[in-house]
Design an enzyme around this catalytic site. Sequence first.
Site, mmCIF file in Angstrom:
data_model
loop_
_atom_site.group_PDB
_atom_site.id
_atom_site.type_symbol
_atom_site.label_atom_id
_atom_site.label_comp_id
_atom_site.label_asym_id
_atom_site.label_seq_id
_atom_site.Cartn_x
_atom_site.Cartn_y
_atom_site.Cartn_z
ATOM 1 N N HIS A 51 -14.415 2.080 17.312
ATOM 2 C CA HIS A 51 -14.239 1.169 18.256
ATOM 3 C C HIS A 51 -15.002 1.502 19.332
ATOM 4 C CE1 HIS A 51 -10.604 0.197 15.727
ATOM 5 N NE2 HIS A 51 -11.193 -0.882 15.592
ATOM 6 N N ASP A 54 -13.265 4.090 21.141
ATOM 7 C CA ASP A 54 -13.254 5.346 20.867
ATOM 8 C C ASP A 54 -14.456 6.062 21.148
ATOM 9 O OD1 ASP A 54 -10.941 4.628 18.866
ATOM 10 O OD2 ASP A 54 -12.375 3.874 17.564
ATOM 11 N N GLU A 176 -15.058 -9.092 9.808
ATOM 12 C CA GLU A 176 -14.045 -8.717 8.926
ATOM 13 C C GLU A 176 -12.923 -9.665 8.804
ATOM 14 O OE1 GLU A 176 -12.665 -4.648 10.243
ATOM 15 O OE2 GLU A 176 -10.984 -4.668 8.624
ATOM 16 N N GLU A 212 -12.112 -5.838 3.427
ATOM 17 C CA GLU A 212 -11.224 -4.790 3.593
ATOM 18 C C GLU A 212 -10.349 -5.432 2.496
ATOM 19 O OE1 GLU A 212 -9.384 -2.925 7.041
ATOM 20 O OE2 GLU A 212 -7.450 -3.149 5.679
ATOM 21 N N HIS A 215 -6.968 -6.738 3.199
ATOM 22 C CA HIS A 215 -7.053 -8.114 3.915
ATOM 23 C C HIS A 215 -7.238 -9.125 2.875
ATOM 24 C CE1 HIS A 215 -8.699 -6.291 7.888
ATOM 25 N NE2 HIS A 215 -7.249 -5.914 7.524
ATOM 26 N N ASP A 250 0.251 -5.567 6.866
ATOM 27 C CA ASP A 250 -0.724 -4.897 6.539
ATOM 28 C C ASP A 250 -0.545 -3.499 6.322
ATOM 29 O OD1 ASP A 250 -3.604 -3.892 6.106
ATOM 30 O OD2 ASP A 250 -4.147 -4.394 8.441
ATOM 31 N N ASP A 252 -2.433 -0.626 4.587
ATOM 32 C CA ASP A 252 -3.727 0.308 4.594
ATOM 33 C C ASP A 252 -3.100 1.586 3.899
ATOM 34 O OD1 ASP A 252 -5.117 -1.077 6.558
ATOM 35 O OD2 ASP A 252 -4.368 -0.554 8.284
ATOM 36 N N ASP A 285 -10.257 2.420 5.243
ATOM 37 C CA ASP A 285 -9.426 2.268 6.480
ATOM 38 C C ASP A 285 -7.962 2.153 5.968
ATOM 39 O OD1 ASP A 285 -8.544 1.175 8.804
ATOM 40 O OD2 ASP A 285 -9.621 -0.708 8.753
HETATM 41 C C1 XUL Z 1 -6.948 -4.111 11.297
HETATM 42 C C2 XUL Z 1 -8.479 -3.599 10.558
HETATM 43 C C3 XUL Z 1 -9.245 -2.740 11.994
HETATM 44 C C4 XUL Z 1 -10.537 -3.093 11.722
HETATM 45 C C5 XUL Z 1 -11.435 -2.445 12.793
HETATM 46 O O1 XUL Z 1 -6.366 -4.521 10.180
HETATM 47 O O2 XUL Z 1 -8.527 -3.355 9.459
HETATM 48 O O3 XUL Z 1 -9.096 -1.373 11.902
HETATM 49 O O4 XUL Z 1 -11.024 -2.478 10.579
HETATM 50 O O5 XUL Z 1 -11.276 -3.049 14.062
HETATM 51 MN MN MN Z 2 -10.282 -2.647 8.486
#
Ligand code: XUL
Ligand code: MN
Length: 346
Positions: A51, A54, A176, A212, A215, A250, A252, A285
């Site tokens: 980011h 970051d 994204e 992703e 997502h 979400d 992850d 991610d």
């Molecule tokens: C949010 C997500 C973020 C993006 C990067 O759900 O996936 O971490 O990948 O901004």
């Molecule tokens: Mn992501």
Amino acid sequence: MAKKHTYRFCFGPWNISEGQDPYGPPTRPAESFDWKLSQLKKHGFEAMMFHDDDAVPDLDDKSDRQVLQEARALRRRLDDLGIAAEMVAPRLWFAPQTIDGAYTSNDPKCRRYAIERSLRCLDIADCLGTDLIVLWLAREGSYLRESKNAARGLDYLVEALDRMLAHDQRVRLAIEPKPNEPMDHAYVPTIGHALAVAGLTRDPKRVGCLIESAHAILAGLDPADEIDFAMRFGKLWSLHLNDQNGLKYDQDRPFGNVSLRSAFDQIRALERHGYGSRGEYVCFDVHPFRTTKPEHWMDHLLNSRRTFVRLLEKVRSFDERAAQRLIADRNYQALDQMVIEHLLGR
Ligand code: XUL
Ligand code: MN
């Protein structure tokens, strides 16, 4: 299938997270950015995702000069370690100016903040040697339908993308999509939406997407089909592999942790189009479980990569000819079991 190539892997500093959730505090003490970078190097990942903050912490409080100086210093450290910056993403969901949306806020001052912050993000990416910007449009959508105008939101979004494309002639923007969380409904929930938005910009060739897995699942879609769709347009420029158990928050989760078969199908789709052979990275991610102890802090990333590599062997050793014979005979029952037996192994 395209010619076989080796994949390169990466993750972001936020993937070594401390375990907080909306209901409880961190469960692991925070580690420094330097420690995270050293772990990435030690474990053989080749790039880091960033980011903007970051890369340059607290950048809203710094002058342009200071931001560029710090970004260049980071670039020197990355070069010394032989680590690439995969992408930079503007974090447009923390600042008070983005409470009611960033590019699509109802307040023109807030929209201006979002664009200016994004242009700074482009400058940081340039210093770090990457032309890839990832836009997770966290707050572009609605909680309350009547408070926003989705058509105007689309215009604002295209205006912001156009400003970025004009600011840097080489930059590529990868949207994204995510259908919800933090928003009730996001304006860009799927890859189809992202590519349609790309078509409205001043340079559609430089607007693509990032998929992703979680997502796509949250949108009720098959991540492998999303990969096929994006790659058919030559628009899959980055990838966040992970997993997700149904239509919940979400999660992850580690790649393949819920559905090995879906993970297998995602890698099949990547292989079909030669993902990675044009310099794209496989990014995970993923987040550690809240219960993870500090001494096991990297395991979700290492396990995701191990699962990917082992499933890649399964994809490459799948008997495509036998599968084609079953398809020609419309014997999908046998095809189904063939996939299961292959995944189970001998
Ligand atoms: C949010 C997500 C973020 C993006 C990067 O759900 O996936 O971490 O990948 O901004
Ligand atoms: Mn992501």
